[in-house]
Design an enzyme around this catalytic site. Structure first.
Site, PDB file in Angstrom:
ATOM      1  N   SER A   1      -8.433  10.342  -2.146  1.00  6.18           N
ATOM      2  CA  SER A   1      -8.422   8.978  -1.617  1.00  6.18           C
ATOM      3  C   SER A   1      -7.660   7.989  -2.493  1.00  6.18           C
ATOM      4  CB  SER A   1      -9.857   8.497  -1.403  1.00  6.18           C
ATOM      5  OG  SER A   1     -10.611   8.612  -2.585  1.00  6.18           O
TER       6      SER A   1
ATOM      7  N   HIS B   1      -9.353  11.191   4.824  1.00  7.50           N
ATOM      8  CA  HIS B   1      -8.032  10.544   4.919  1.00  7.50           C
ATOM      9  C   HIS B   1      -6.978  11.437   5.559  1.00  7.50           C
ATOM     10  CE1 HIS B   1      -9.338   7.116   2.463  1.00  7.50           C
ATOM     11  NE2 HIS B   1     -10.086   8.033   1.848  1.00  7.50           N
TER      12      HIS B   1
ATOM     13  N   LYS C   1     -11.834   5.244   9.341  1.00 12.00           N
ATOM     14  CA  LYS C   1     -10.480   5.145   8.779  1.00 12.00           C
ATOM     15  C   LYS C   1      -9.476   5.323   9.931  1.00 12.00           C
ATOM     16  CE  LYS C   1     -12.451   6.863   4.491  1.00 12.00           C
ATOM     17  NZ  LYS C   1     -12.985   5.606   4.011  1.00 12.00           N
TER      18      LYS C   1
END
Ligand SMILES: Cc1ncc(COP(=O)(O)O)c(C=O)c1O
Length: 386
Positions: free
Chosen positions: A175, A203, A235
């Site tokens: 990250s 991610h 996200k």
């Protein structure tokens, strides 16, 4: 610690350049972020596919609230598990090619809940740069946590030697660094040692791979090589929440044993409805991933021309390491004055001496915004074009 201890600890945090301050931010209809009263281009959110404000998600949320109300009213195991949650779990399992998926209220809770349920008091082996929630999961579970050097496959093998039923856990995309774990090799090592492999692809999912299947799609790994997959929904999915995907038995076991699943209110069903819409868009609108990949190329080419200190990341996370805490804060302030929001990331989120500007790209950025950010970065860090 007593109350005067708090005050002196706060002073020390400030003196070390580690004081955290929240900005009040609000996204405008034109996509700019208003922060501290100023409209700036956001280059630090995780809304990679630009879905958080998509009108189709907003409409789904409103429809969901009309049907289910605002809150779920209870945990999943009491009476909070709605048709919206159930359908989303089935759609997520299908998306990631696993037998079943289980929703958690946040990624942090998913990681804590899985590790505590599966590690019990055994051994958990983790990459040194794993996300805090994976590291905290092992610590809070009371497991024996062994960390291996970042991305070091032999390091994982040596720490698994002599263990039985250990749990190995890694970020898919790291990250704060943006690089991808060597998953195929890690999976081989875990299998040879008889260990579970858990990948947190917070991610990667939605962002990487032709279908948006993340780091596991890139590596061509399925449920048998990576039995535990964690994904987050706040996200690339532009929504909120998280899920764990794997075999039917794994999910059934987590429903029985995972405390962060059982002892918390289910996320609002309307949020699950919004996420169902976002999942459909993640699947259908591949142009968002293609645009992101193009922006990453542009950013890296421009940064190389300016001799900016880039890391070896091919993902939308493009950190620029500055080093000192105060220097990173000053560079971030300077960027803000030039119209860009890029938060300075400091220890303990990153190792001491590794403070950085964590630049993230998202599908809404224009070529011009990226070009102007690069100029502003060069000015902030005192670089000149070659
Ligand atoms: C790798 C990783 N895992 C888990 C999380 C936690 O997810 P959530 O924000 O849903 O709690 C994050 C960031 O927030 C993350 O970067």
């Amino acid at each position: 610690m007593n109350l005067s201890g708090l005050a002196s600890s706060l002073r020390e945090i400030g003196q070390a350049g580690l004081y955290r301050r929240r900005r009040v931010t609000e996204r405008r209809a034109d996509g700019l972020l208003v922060a501290d009263g100023r409209a700036v281009v956001d280059f630090c959110s995780n809304d990679y596919l630009d879905l958080a404000g998509d009108p189709r998600l907003v409409a789904a949320l409103q429809r969901g609230a009309g049907q289910y109300g605002v809150g779920s009213g209870a945990s999943h195991l009491i009476c909070g598990h709605s048709p919206a949650h159930h359908a989303l779990e089935e759609e997520l399992a299908d998306f990631v090619g696993r037998e079943r998926a289980l929703l958690f209220s946040t990624g942090y809770m998913a990681n804590l809940g899985v590790i505590a349920a599966l590690a019990l008091d055994g051994v958990v082996v983790e990459d040194r740069l794993n996300h805090a929630s994976l590291l905290d999961g092992a610590r809070l579970a009371g497991a024996r946590l062994k960390r291996y050097p970042h991305g070091d496959v032999a390091g994982l093998a040596s720490r698994l030697a002599g263990t039985e039923d250990a749990l190995a856990a890694t970020d898919g995309v790291f990250s704060m660094d943006g690089d991808v774990a060597p998953l195929a090799a890690l999976a081989d090592v875990a299998r040879a040692a008889g260990a579970w492999l858990m990948v947190d692809d917070a991610h990667g999912l939605g962002v990487l791979g032709k279908r948006g299947g993340g780091t596991l799609e890139l590596a061509g790994l399925g449920q048998s090589e990576v039995p535990i997959l964690v994904g987050t929904l706040g996200k690339a999915f532009g929504s909120f929440g998280a899920f764990v995907a794997g075999s039917a038995d794994l999910i059934d076991y987590l429903i029985q044993k995972s405390r962060t699943y059982a002892y918390t209110t289910a996320l609002p069903p309307a949020v699950a409805e919004a996420t169902r819409t976002s999942l459909a868009l993640v699947r259908e609108e591949a142009w968002r991933r293609e645009r992101l990949a193009e922006l990453v190329r542009r950013f890296r080419d421009g940064a190389a021309a300016l001799e900016l200190p880039l890391m070896t990341s091919g993902t939308p996370i493009q950190p620029v390491v500055v080093g000192g805490n105060e220097a990173a804060l000053a560079a971030s302030r300077n960027l803000f004055e030039q119209g860009f929001l890029v938060t300075a990331i400091r220890p303990p989120t990153v190792p001491a001496g590794g403070a950085r500007l964590r630049v993230t790209l998202n599908a809404s950025h224009t070529d011009d915004q990226v070009a102007r950010l690069l100029e502003a970065l060069a000015a902030s860090l005192g670089r000149r074009e070659r």
